[in-house]
Write a protein that holds these residues in place. Structure first.
Motif, PDB file in Angstrom:
ATOM      1  N   VAL A 131      -2.749  -0.455  -3.933  1.00 11.37           N
ATOM      2  CA  VAL A 131      -3.662   0.425  -3.206  1.00 11.37           C
ATOM      3  C   VAL A 131      -2.949   1.729  -2.896  1.00 11.37           C
ATOM      4  CG1 VAL A 131      -5.015   0.720  -1.079  1.00 11.37           C
ATOM      5  CG2 VAL A 131      -4.745  -1.563  -2.070  1.00 11.37           C
ATOM      6  N   ILE A 132      -3.694   2.847  -3.047  1.00 13.60           N
ATOM      7  CA  ILE A 132      -3.202   4.146  -2.592  1.00 13.60           C
ATOM      8  C   ILE A 132      -4.167   4.663  -1.544  1.00 13.60           C
ATOM      9  CG2 ILE A 132      -2.869   6.567  -3.229  1.00 13.60           C
ATOM     10  CD1 ILE A 132      -1.587   5.729  -5.771  1.00 13.60           C
ATOM     11  N   LEU A 133      -3.618   5.099  -0.417  1.00 13.57           N
ATOM     12  CA  LEU A 133      -4.390   5.762   0.635  1.00 13.57           C
ATOM     13  C   LEU A 133      -4.106   7.249   0.522  1.00 13.57           C
ATOM     14  CD1 LEU A 133      -6.149   5.566   3.256  1.00 13.57           C
ATOM     15  CD2 LEU A 133      -3.984   5.561   4.518  1.00 13.57           C
ATOM     16  N   THR A 134      -5.166   8.048   0.451  1.00 12.95           N
ATOM     17  CA  THR A 134      -5.016   9.481   0.259  1.00 12.95           C
ATOM     18  C   THR A 134      -5.983  10.265   1.147  1.00 12.95           C
ATOM     19  OG1 THR A 134      -4.968  11.273  -1.379  1.00 12.95           O
ATOM     20  CG2 THR A 134      -6.634   9.548  -1.696  1.00 12.95           C
ATOM     21  N   ASN A 135      -5.607  11.495   1.402  1.00 12.48           N
ATOM     22  CA  ASN A 135      -6.463  12.433   2.118  1.00 12.48           C
ATOM     23  C   ASN A 135      -7.008  13.477   1.142  1.00 12.48           C
ATOM     24  OD1 ASN A 135      -7.654  13.956   4.206  1.00 12.48           O
ATOM     25  ND2 ASN A 135      -5.766  15.032   4.639  1.00 12.48           N
TER      26      ASN A 135
ATOM     27  N   LEU B  58      -5.445   0.876  -9.967  1.00 10.63           N
ATOM     28  CA  LEU B  58      -5.217   0.776  -8.526  1.00 10.63           C
ATOM     29  C   LEU B  58      -6.495   1.015  -7.734  1.00 10.63           C
ATOM     30  CD1 LEU B  58      -1.894   2.797  -8.147  1.00 10.63           C
ATOM     31  CD2 LEU B  58      -2.177   0.329  -8.165  1.00 10.63           C
ATOM     32  N   HIS B  59      -6.591   0.336  -6.601  1.00 12.56           N
ATOM     33  CA  HIS B  59      -7.640   0.646  -5.645  1.00 12.56           C
ATOM     34  C   HIS B  59      -7.260   1.972  -4.979  1.00 12.56           C
ATOM     35  CE1 HIS B  59      -9.175  -3.379  -6.088  1.00 12.56           C
ATOM     36  NE2 HIS B  59      -8.056  -3.917  -5.648  1.00 12.56           N
TER      37      HIS B  59
ATOM     38  N   MET C 122       0.851  -1.165   0.000  1.00 12.61           N
ATOM     39  CA  MET C 122       0.000   0.000   0.000  1.00 12.61           C
ATOM     40  C   MET C 122       0.899   1.231   0.000  1.00 12.61           C
ATOM     41  SD  MET C 122      -2.731   1.456   2.821  1.00 12.61           S
ATOM     42  CE  MET C 122      -3.370  -0.150   3.062  1.00 12.61           C
ATOM     43  N   LEU C 123       0.502   2.198  -0.806  1.00  9.83           N
ATOM     44  CA  LEU C 123       1.228   3.459  -0.882  1.00  9.83           C
ATOM     45  C   LEU C 123       0.393   4.555  -0.242  1.00  9.83           C
ATOM     46  CD1 LEU C 123       3.678   5.064  -1.969  1.00  9.83           C
ATOM     47  CD2 LEU C 123       2.356   5.438  -4.074  1.00  9.83           C
TER      48      LEU C 123
END
Length: 150
Positions: free
Chosen positions: A52-56, A75-76, A1-2
């Motif tokens: 997966v990318i987690l972003t705000n 990507l998810h 995860m990025l």
């Protein structure tokens, strides 16, 4: 995860503790990645093997070029909202609580998913259905989603 650059570094440390069996990287910690524009980030992350990318950045899905970049990457995308009304430790604490409450459920859903998913972590409600919203872009594409990916 990025973890996207807009995710605070303390969040990365918490996510690593929470998700010990996941590989977690933060853009700011990867050599040469800091400052990568979102349009380029998704393709680069996909090319490097991220899933997966987690972003705000809750505005990405309202920017046509970024939506296309997300779609093309495959990507998810997981986003969380940080309440900017409360800055500092209060805002960071609320964001961490949201991610800690929703991320395990989101990753479980991604393990079951066939195709790309866009997930919003909505809060710290104890029930899963209120913690996240899942979109199958093939069934309900967001605005600006390229028709070739729907």
């Amino acid at each position: 995860m990025l973890l996207d650059e807009n995710v605070p570094l303390p969040m990365a440390q918490i996510v690593r503790l929470l998700m010990k069996h996941q590989s977690i990287d933060h853009v700011a910690e990867l050599k040469g990645w800091a400052g990568t524009r979102d349009i380029d980030l998704y393709a680069r992350a996909a090319a490097e093997g991220f899933h997966v990318i987690l972003t705000n950045d809750t505005k990405q899905l309202s920017r046509p070029l970024e939506v296309v970049a997300i779609a093309e990457s495959g990507l998810h995308r997981i986003e969380y909202r940080q309440n900017h009304k409360h800055g500092g430790l209060v805002g960071l604490g609320a964001a961490i609580a949201t991610v800690c409450a929703g991320l395990p459920h989101a990753l479980l859903e991604l393990d079951r998913a066939v195709g790309q998913r866009l997930i919003s972590l909505n809060g710290v409600d104890p029930s899963q259905q209120n913690r996240l919203r899942i979109v199958d872009p093939a069934a309900a594409p967001p605005k600006f989603w390229p028709s070739t990916f729907a």
